[in-house]
Design a protein around this motif. Structure first.
Motif, PDB file in Angstrom:
ATOM      1  N   MET A   1       0.827  -1.217   0.000  1.00  0.00           N
ATOM      2  CA  MET A   1       0.000   0.000   0.000  1.00  0.00           C
ATOM      3  C   MET A   1       0.862   1.268   0.000  1.00  0.00           C
ATOM      4  SD  MET A   1      -2.970   1.371  -0.096  1.00  0.00           S
ATOM      5  CE  MET A   1      -4.112   0.037   0.257  1.00  0.00           C
ATOM      6  N   LYS A   2       1.996   1.232   0.740  1.00  0.00           N
ATOM      7  CA  LYS A   2       2.842   2.415   0.805  1.00  0.00           C
ATOM      8  C   LYS A   2       3.415   2.763  -0.567  1.00  0.00           C
ATOM      9  CE  LYS A   2       4.298   2.391   5.635  1.00  0.00           C
ATOM     10  NZ  LYS A   2       5.461   2.387   6.547  1.00  0.00           N
ATOM     11  N   LEU A   3       3.869   1.748  -1.303  1.00  0.00           N
ATOM     12  CA  LEU A   3       4.421   1.992  -2.638  1.00  0.00           C
ATOM     13  C   LEU A   3       3.353   2.567  -3.548  1.00  0.00           C
ATOM     14  CD1 LEU A   3       6.693   1.821  -4.675  1.00  0.00           C
ATOM     15  CD2 LEU A   3       6.031  -0.559  -5.134  1.00  0.00           C
ATOM     16  N   LYS A   4       2.130   2.025  -3.456  1.00  0.00           N
ATOM     17  CA  LYS A   4       1.026   2.532  -4.267  1.00  0.00           C
ATOM     18  C   LYS A   4       0.749   3.998  -3.944  1.00  0.00           C
ATOM     19  CE  LYS A   4      -3.917   1.919  -5.143  1.00  0.00           C
ATOM     20  NZ  LYS A   4      -5.140   1.154  -4.778  1.00  0.00           N
ATOM     21  N   ASN A   5       0.769   4.328  -2.651  1.00  0.00           N
ATOM     22  CA  ASN A   5       0.514   5.712  -2.241  1.00  0.00           C
ATOM     23  C   ASN A   5       1.612   6.655  -2.714  1.00  0.00           C
ATOM     24  OD1 ASN A   5      -1.814   4.903  -1.030  1.00  0.00           O
ATOM     25  ND2 ASN A   5      -1.132   5.222   1.068  1.00  0.00           N
ATOM     26  N   LEU A   6       2.867   6.174  -2.690  1.00  0.00           N
ATOM     27  CA  LEU A   6       3.974   7.001  -3.171  1.00  0.00           C
ATOM     28  C   LEU A   6       3.835   7.252  -4.665  1.00  0.00           C
ATOM     29  CD1 LEU A   6       6.596   8.424  -2.485  1.00  0.00           C
ATOM     30  CD2 LEU A   6       7.808   6.275  -2.907  1.00  0.00           C
ATOM     31  N   ILE A   7       3.420   6.233  -5.401  1.00  0.00           N
ATOM     32  CA  ILE A   7       3.180   6.384  -6.841  1.00  0.00           C
ATOM     33  C   ILE A   7       2.059   7.389  -7.092  1.00  0.00           C
ATOM     34  CG2 ILE A   7       2.359   5.204  -8.926  1.00  0.00           C
ATOM     35  CD1 ILE A   7       3.773   2.676  -7.872  1.00  0.00           C
ATOM     36  N   LEU A   8       1.006   7.317  -6.271  1.00  0.00           N
ATOM     37  CA  LEU A   8      -0.102   8.263  -6.401  1.00  0.00           C
ATOM     38  C   LEU A   8       0.359   9.688  -6.106  1.00  0.00           C
ATOM     39  CD1 LEU A   8      -2.994   6.218  -4.750  1.00  0.00           C
ATOM     40  CD2 LEU A   8      -2.887   6.972  -7.137  1.00  0.00           C
ATOM     41  N   ALA A   9       1.226   9.847  -5.106  1.00  0.00           N
ATOM     42  CA  ALA A   9       1.745  11.171  -4.761  1.00  0.00           C
ATOM     43  C   ALA A   9       2.518  11.770  -5.937  1.00  0.00           C
ATOM     44  CB  ALA A   9       2.635  11.079  -3.527  1.00  0.00           C
ATOM     45  N   VAL A  10       3.364  10.949  -6.559  1.00  0.00           N
ATOM     46  CA  VAL A  10       4.132  11.407  -7.725  1.00  0.00           C
ATOM     47  C   VAL A  10       3.191  11.687  -8.899  1.00  0.00           C
ATOM     48  CG1 VAL A  10       5.911  10.771  -9.397  1.00  0.00           C
ATOM     49  CG2 VAL A  10       6.205  10.182  -6.984  1.00  0.00           C
ATOM     50  N   PHE A  11       2.151  10.881  -9.022  1.00  0.00           N
ATOM     51  CA  PHE A  11       1.170  11.083 -10.094  1.00  0.00           C
ATOM     52  C   PHE A  11       0.456  12.425  -9.946  1.00  0.00           C
ATOM     53  CE2 PHE A  11      -3.199  10.482 -11.796  1.00  0.00           C
ATOM     54  CZ  PHE A  11      -2.865  10.313 -13.133  1.00  0.00           C
ATOM     55  N   VAL A  12       0.194  12.832  -8.696  1.00  0.00           N
ATOM     56  CA  VAL A  12      -0.409  14.152  -8.451  1.00  0.00           C
ATOM     57  C   VAL A  12       0.501  15.248  -8.994  1.00  0.00           C
ATOM     58  CG1 VAL A  12      -1.115  15.805  -6.681  1.00  0.00           C
ATOM     59  CG2 VAL A  12      -1.714  13.399  -6.422  1.00  0.00           C
ATOM     60  N   LEU A 162       0.546  15.126   0.591  1.00  0.00           N
ATOM     61  CA  LEU A 162       0.778  14.820   2.000  1.00  0.00           C
ATOM     62  C   LEU A 162      -0.163  13.712   2.472  1.00  0.00           C
ATOM     63  CD1 LEU A 162       2.406  15.484   4.517  1.00  0.00           C
ATOM     64  CD2 LEU A 162       0.714  17.236   5.078  1.00  0.00           C
ATOM     65  N   HIS A 163      -1.393  13.708   1.954  1.00  0.00           N
ATOM     66  CA  HIS A 163      -2.349  12.650   2.313  1.00  0.00           C
ATOM     67  C   HIS A 163      -1.845  11.288   1.838  1.00  0.00           C
ATOM     68  CE1 HIS A 163      -6.044  10.310   2.651  1.00  0.00           C
ATOM     69  NE2 HIS A 163      -5.869   9.964   1.389  1.00  0.00           N
ATOM     70  N   TYR A 164      -1.403  11.218   0.585  1.00  0.00           N
ATOM     71  CA  TYR A 164      -0.934   9.940   0.056  1.00  0.00           C
ATOM     72  C   TYR A 164       0.350   9.466   0.747  1.00  0.00           C
ATOM     73  CZ  TYR A 164      -4.335  10.073  -3.748  1.00  0.00           C
ATOM     74  OH  TYR A 164      -5.502  10.078  -4.473  1.00  0.00           O
ATOM     75  N   CYS A 165       1.146  10.403   1.242  1.00  0.00           N
ATOM     76  CA  CYS A 165       2.406  10.042   1.903  1.00  0.00           C
ATOM     77  C   CYS A 165       2.243   9.833   3.409  1.00  0.00           C
ATOM     78  CB  CYS A 165       3.446  11.135   1.670  1.00  0.00           C
ATOM     79  SG  CYS A 165       3.946  11.317  -0.049  1.00  0.00           S
ATOM     80  N   SER A 166       1.023   9.935   3.911  1.00  0.00           N
ATOM     81  CA  SER A 166       0.804   9.905   5.364  1.00  0.00           C
ATOM     82  C   SER A 166       1.233   8.597   6.015  1.00  0.00           C
ATOM     83  CB  SER A 166      -0.668  10.192   5.682  1.00  0.00           C
ATOM     84  OG  SER A 166      -1.506   9.222   5.059  1.00  0.00           O
ATOM     85  N   GLY A 167       1.351   7.523   5.238  1.00  0.00           N
ATOM     86  CA  GLY A 167       1.784   6.249   5.802  1.00  0.00           C
ATOM     87  C   GLY A 167       3.281   6.171   6.022  1.00  0.00           C
ATOM     88  N   PHE A 168       4.024   7.173   5.538  1.00  0.00           N
ATOM     89  CA  PHE A 168       5.476   7.189   5.679  1.00  0.00           C
ATOM     90  C   PHE A 168       5.882   8.098   6.845  1.00  0.00           C
ATOM     91  CE2 PHE A 168       4.642   6.223   1.268  1.00  0.00           C
ATOM     92  CZ  PHE A 168       5.576   5.264   0.947  1.00  0.00           C
ATOM     93  N   MET A 169       6.917   7.705   7.579  1.00  0.00           N
ATOM     94  CA  MET A 169       7.434   8.554   8.656  1.00  0.00           C
ATOM     95  C   MET A 169       7.964   9.871   8.087  1.00  0.00           C
ATOM     96  SD  MET A 169       9.398   5.914  11.239  1.00  0.00           S
ATOM     97  CE  MET A 169       9.825   7.276  12.327  1.00  0.00           C
ATOM     98  N   ALA A 170       8.478   9.789   6.865  1.00  0.00           N
ATOM     99  CA  ALA A 170       9.053  10.975   6.226  1.00  0.00           C
ATOM    100  C   ALA A 170       8.058  11.652   5.286  1.00  0.00           C
ATOM    101  CB  ALA A 170      10.311  10.592   5.462  1.00  0.00           C
ATOM    102  N   ALA A 171       6.760  11.551   5.588  1.00  0.00           N
ATOM    103  CA  ALA A 171       5.722  12.094   4.700  1.00  0.00           C
ATOM    104  C   ALA A 171       5.929  13.578   4.408  1.00  0.00           C
ATOM    105  CB  ALA A 171       4.339  11.865   5.327  1.00  0.00           C
ATOM    106  N   ASN A 172       6.238  14.353   5.445  1.00  0.00           N
ATOM    107  CA  ASN A 172       6.411  15.791   5.254  1.00  0.00           C
ATOM    108  C   ASN A 172       7.649  16.086   4.411  1.00  0.00           C
ATOM    109  OD1 ASN A 172       5.489  18.444   5.657  1.00  0.00           O
ATOM    110  ND2 ASN A 172       6.873  18.750   7.376  1.00  0.00           N
ATOM    111  N   LEU A 173       8.696  15.284   4.588  1.00  0.00           N
ATOM    112  CA  LEU A 173       9.902  15.460   3.779  1.00  0.00           C
ATOM    113  C   LEU A 173       9.625  15.169   2.308  1.00  0.00           C
ATOM    114  CD1 LEU A 173      12.628  13.804   6.036  1.00  0.00           C
ATOM    115  CD2 LEU A 173      12.552  16.206   5.340  1.00  0.00           C
TER     116      LEU A 173
END
Length: 266
Positions: A1-12, A162-173
């Motif tokens: 799920m985290k990889l999918k969310n990171l891909i979605l963040a980049v897609f945004v 930021l929403h899609y990256c929320s599962g990562f500790m480094a979401a804000n980064l």
């Protein structure tokens, strides 16, 4: 799920860039039709930057507001917009935002002037770009840059990404890094990354984009208010940088402490 969310963040991010490309060609077409460009002369093959900004931010607003609302509905997020607006425009908080926004701008300009003295060749292209932007900006360009850009950028980076990256500790980064890359050049990218971190912490603390949008508007608007002669005056550049940094840090800490998480105050 985290990889999918990171891909979605980049897609945004790529969606925002794709909208900019569409808007650029649309603005170029409008500029040609209104006689602003002589297609037979390569030297005039430019677009009206005000029209370009207006088109890309309108298109972005439509796309990303729908996207953001859908995410909130899927996650059963019921944001109290009225309460968040009231919180942002609380007199004390508004004063803090103004002080913070201007101190950020003064600190940034001060550092950039210092770097221009230390590394004139490295900073030459950046200074040329900024002088052209400040010297030739139309009313439409300034309005879109000050009021529309912050709304869209907060929606994209502190909202969706930021929403899609929320599962990562480094979401804000991650969102701040993408915000820096979005600006397209090294100098702007570095300070956009830093400001992205500051705006990200505000979004996380408040669970709202409104205060971040307002601060972003003040930062952008102060660029056209703070005189560049300030950094060439009798007061030392090092003093300006130090004082603005101290004011920035203090006002930022007080601002964060004044807003309880998940509960906007009146």
């Amino acid at each position: 799920m985290k990889l999918k969310n990171l891909i979605l963040a980049v897609f945004v991010l790529f969606t925002a860039l794709f909208i900019s490309i569409i808007a650029y060609f649309a603005a170029f077409t409008l500029t040609v039709l209104t006689g602003g460009v002589n297609v037979a002369s390569p030297g005039t093959a430019t677009v009206n930057q005000g029209i370009f900004n207006l088109l890309r931010y309108i298109l972005s607003f439509i796309v990303f507001v729908i996207w953001y609302k859908r995410i909130k509905e899927e996650n059963l997020i019921n944001e109290n917009t009225k309460a968040n607006l009231k919180s942002a425009f609380h007199p004390l908080r508004l004063i803090l935002l103004i002080i913070l926004g201007f101190s950020i701008q003064i600190f940034t300009e001060g550092v950039l002037f210092l770097l221009s003295k230390l590394f004139p060749n490295t900073m030459e292209s950046y200074n040329t770009m900024m002088n052209e932007m400040l010297g030739e900006s139309t009313v439409l360009f300034i309005i879109t840059a000050v009021f529309m850009a912050p709304v869209i950028e907060e929606l994209v980076f502190r909202g969706l990404i930021l929403h899609y990256c929320s599962g990562f500790m480094a979401a804000n980064l991650i969102q701040a890094l993408l915000f820096g890359l979005y600006h397209g050049n090294v100098i702007q990218g570095i300070y956009a990354f830093i400001f992205g971190l500051l705006l990200g912490f505000i979004a996380i603390k408040t669970d709202s984009l409104i205060i971040g949008m307002l601060l972003h508007m003040i930062i952008n608007g102060s660029l056209y208010i703070v005189p560049r002669e300030l950094f060439k005056g009798s007061v030392g550049l090092d003093v300006i940088i130090l004082v603005s940094f101290v004011v920035m840090v203090i006002s930022y800490i007080i601002l964060l402490k004044s807003i309880p998480k998940n509960k906007p105050q009146n």
